[in-house]
Design an enzyme around this catalytic site. Structure first.
Site, PDB file in Angstrom:
ATOM      1  CD  GLU A 287      -2.836  -1.208   2.360  1.00 38.82           C
ATOM      2  OE1 GLU A 287      -3.965  -1.648   2.150  1.00 38.82           O
ATOM      3  OE2 GLU A 287      -2.463  -0.801   3.476  1.00 38.82           O
TER       4      GLU A 287
ATOM      5  CB  CYS B 185       3.426   7.768   2.820  1.00 41.83           C
ATOM      6  SG  CYS B 185       3.914   6.628   4.123  1.00 41.83           S
TER       7      CYS B 185
ATOM      8  CB  CYS C  38       3.455  -1.365  13.442  1.00 42.74           C
ATOM      9  SG  CYS C  38       3.572  -0.807  11.739  1.00 42.74           S
TER      10      CYS C  38
ATOM     11  N   GLY D 101       7.232  -1.620   5.951  1.00 42.71           N
ATOM     12  CA  GLY D 101       8.626  -2.053   5.878  1.00 42.71           C
ATOM     13  C   GLY D 101       9.576  -1.166   6.643  1.00 42.71           C
TER      14      GLY D 101
ATOM     15  CG  HIS E 258       7.419   4.506  19.058  1.00 39.00           C
ATOM     16  ND1 HIS E 258       6.987   5.692  18.520  1.00 39.00           N
ATOM     17  CD2 HIS E 258       7.560   3.667  18.002  1.00 39.00           C
ATOM     18  CE1 HIS E 258       6.855   5.578  17.212  1.00 39.00           C
ATOM     19  NE2 HIS E 258       7.197   4.370  16.872  1.00 39.00           N
TER      20      HIS E 258
ATOM     21  CB  CYS F 274       1.470   6.731  11.412  1.00 39.77           C
ATOM     22  SG  CYS F 274       2.024   8.294  10.829  1.00 39.77           S
TER      23      CYS F 274
HETATM   24  N1  SAH Z   1       9.812   0.956   9.856  1.00 38.62           N
HETATM   25  C1  SAH Z   1      10.025   2.362   9.830  1.00 38.62           C
HETATM   26  C2  SAH Z   1       9.069   3.046   8.896  1.00 38.62           C
HETATM   27  C3  SAH Z   1       7.648   3.070   9.376  1.00 38.62           C
HETATM   28  S1  SAH Z   1       7.222   4.718   9.594  1.00 38.62           S
HETATM   29  C4  SAH Z   1       9.995   2.913  11.235  1.00 38.62           C
HETATM   30  O1  SAH Z   1       9.798   2.138  12.167  1.00 38.62           O
HETATM   31  O2  SAH Z   1      10.247   4.098  11.446  1.00 38.62           O
HETATM   32  C5  SAH Z   1       5.742   4.635  10.402  1.00 38.62           C
HETATM   33  C6  SAH Z   1       5.755   5.353  11.726  1.00 38.62           C
HETATM   34  O3  SAH Z   1       4.498   5.130  12.331  1.00 38.62           O
HETATM   35  C7  SAH Z   1       6.782   4.777  12.662  1.00 38.62           C
HETATM   36  O4  SAH Z   1       7.243   5.753  13.540  1.00 38.62           O
HETATM   37  C8  SAH Z   1       5.953   3.762  13.407  1.00 38.62           C
HETATM   38  O5  SAH Z   1       6.539   3.380  14.621  1.00 38.62           O
HETATM   39  C9  SAH Z   1       4.680   4.524  13.587  1.00 38.62           C
HETATM   40  N2  SAH Z   1       3.533   3.667  13.857  1.00 38.62           N
HETATM   41  C10 SAH Z   1       3.423   2.337  13.700  1.00 38.62           C
HETATM   42  N3  SAH Z   1       2.205   1.914  14.048  1.00 38.62           N
HETATM   43  C11 SAH Z   1       1.529   2.999  14.434  1.00 38.62           C
HETATM   44  C12 SAH Z   1       0.206   3.209  14.865  1.00 38.62           C
HETATM   45  N4  SAH Z   1      -0.655   2.212  14.979  1.00 38.62           N
HETATM   46  N5  SAH Z   1      -0.167   4.477  15.167  1.00 38.62           N
HETATM   47  C13 SAH Z   1       0.700   5.510  15.025  1.00 38.62           C
HETATM   48  N6  SAH Z   1       1.944   5.364  14.607  1.00 38.62           N
HETATM   49  C14 SAH Z   1       2.371   4.128  14.310  1.00 38.62           C
END
Ligand code: SAH
Length: 341
Positions: A84, A97, A111, A156, A213, A330
């Site tokens: 996606e 994105c 995630c 990813g 986080h 996200c």
């Molecule tokens: N794998 C990379 C790229 C993903 S970016 C990374 O970890 O940075 C997507 C961002 O959204 C990351 O910061 C991820 O931690 C965050 N994310 C993942 N699941 C989420 C959710 N359910 N709600 C909000 N942010 C989330």
């Protein structure tokens, strides 16, 4: 697949087919406009037959439009893999994105991208065509590019697919290609430390964001398995190095999970951790993922936390949530859609 090639590599390839090099330029320009082979009208039929097999092929199997004008498409590649990719509209232009892998093996607890594990890496061209697709539907021309910014924040972990991602960064920033400056590209990582050093040493200068986080290793390990491999302290050292080498300020993403990482004590720890650093904290109220039993915080609470951080000397913003109604926000992207889940 020839979309993996730079213009000069494509010229060599086309020469190898016994065709003149100007055909490579015509082919390249057509691909940069997201055209299908049939749509590239200045190429003769005999030439098209020679490149048909290696021309990028994909299918859009779903296209959703949010009420906030965010769009999400599911792209199916030749081997049947689906990823996606999201288009976000801002005042200054459009951001795409992109996804960098089919699935993800990082296993973050909150995630959606990691739910089915990693299927495979995407190639540079497969990542690029996600941007080309949106440029095409927005009516971009060679002179006027519609997509001005790219964020590697889809499905990813970009630094777990290092070679292909670097190739993609070169392709998309090439002047003869989409010419998107590295300043307008943001790479987000869960913190694969050696690759952060490598990215700086390999001469890239994209904006780097770290998915933090949590301010403590102990707690971070409970929500992000990668924390077992690299300490926060090591990540921060790598970010300092990246800043020294590139002059680019590193940002930290902090998804606010109710009852997990949003209490006052944890936020104070976050402030002490980052105090005095040239960085920005991006607060993201957790977006819901139906398989996960975690909740986000209200926007009001997120603004309260941002203010609290500001009082402690930390620059923080609350990220706008876009495309939540189409699961395009996200952490909501995944490698399957609709009935295939
Ligand atoms: N794998 C990379 C790229 C993903 S970016 C990374 O970890 O940075 C997507 C961002 O959204 C990351 O910061 C991820 O931690 C965050 N994310 C993942 N699941 C989420 C959710 N359910 N709600 C909000 N942010 C989330």
């Amino acid at each position: 697949m020839i979309l993996d090639l730079s213009l000069s590599e494509l010229q060599d390839y086309i020469k190898g087919l016994g065709e003149p090099s100007f055909r490579a330029k015509q082919l390249f320009e057509g691909m940069m406009l997201g055209k299908s082979l049939e749509e590239i009208s200045n190429l003769p039929k005999s030439f098209k037959e020679k490149v048909e097999k290696v021309f990028p092929k994909f299918e859009v199997v779903a296209h959703l439009k949010s009420k906030d004008e965010t769009q999400k498409v599911a792209i199916k590649y030749e081997d049947g893999s689906i990823v996606e990719t999201v288009l976000l509209k801002y005042k200054y232009g459009y951001t795409v994105c992109v996804s960098t892998q089919v699935g993800c093996r990082m296993g973050c607890k909150f995630c959606a991208s990691t739910l089915n594990g990693l299927k495979r890496n995407l190639t540079a061209g497969e990542i690029l065509l996600q941007v080309l697709f949106y440029n095409k539907i927005l009516g971009a021309s060679l002179k006027e590019r519609k997509v001005t910014n790219v964020v590697l924040m889809g499905c990813g972990e970009p630094l777990d697919n290092y070679e292909n991602v670097c190739k993609f960064l070169k392709l998309i920033s090439a002047p003869e290609g989409l010419n998107i400056s590295q300043r307008n590209i943001t790479l987000s990582t869960c913190g694969i430390v050696p690759k952060i050093y490598q990215l700086a040493d390999d001469g890239f200068s994209v904006t780097l964001t770290i998915s933090l986080h949590s301010p403590t290793d102990e707690h971070r390990k409970t929500i992000m398995p990668i924390a077992n491999a690299y300490k926060i302290e090591e990540i921060i050292k790598a970010c300092d190095y990246y800043f020294e080498k590139t002059g680019r300020r590193v940002a930290f993403e902090y998804s606010l999970i109710e009852g997990e990482n949003d209490n006052d004590e944890t936020i104070s720890k976050l402030a002490s951790l980052l105090k005095g650093k040239p960085c920005l904290v991006n607060l993201i109220p957790l977006n819901s993922v139906k398989e996960k039993k975690l909740n986000g915080v209200t926007r009001k609470r997120a603004y309260y936390i941002a203010e609290k951080l500001a009082k402690m000397g930390i620059n923080a913003t609350v990220r706008r949530t876009m495309g939540e109604d189409i699961e395009g926000a996200c952490g909501q992207l995944r490698n399957r859609v609709g009935g295939e889940d």
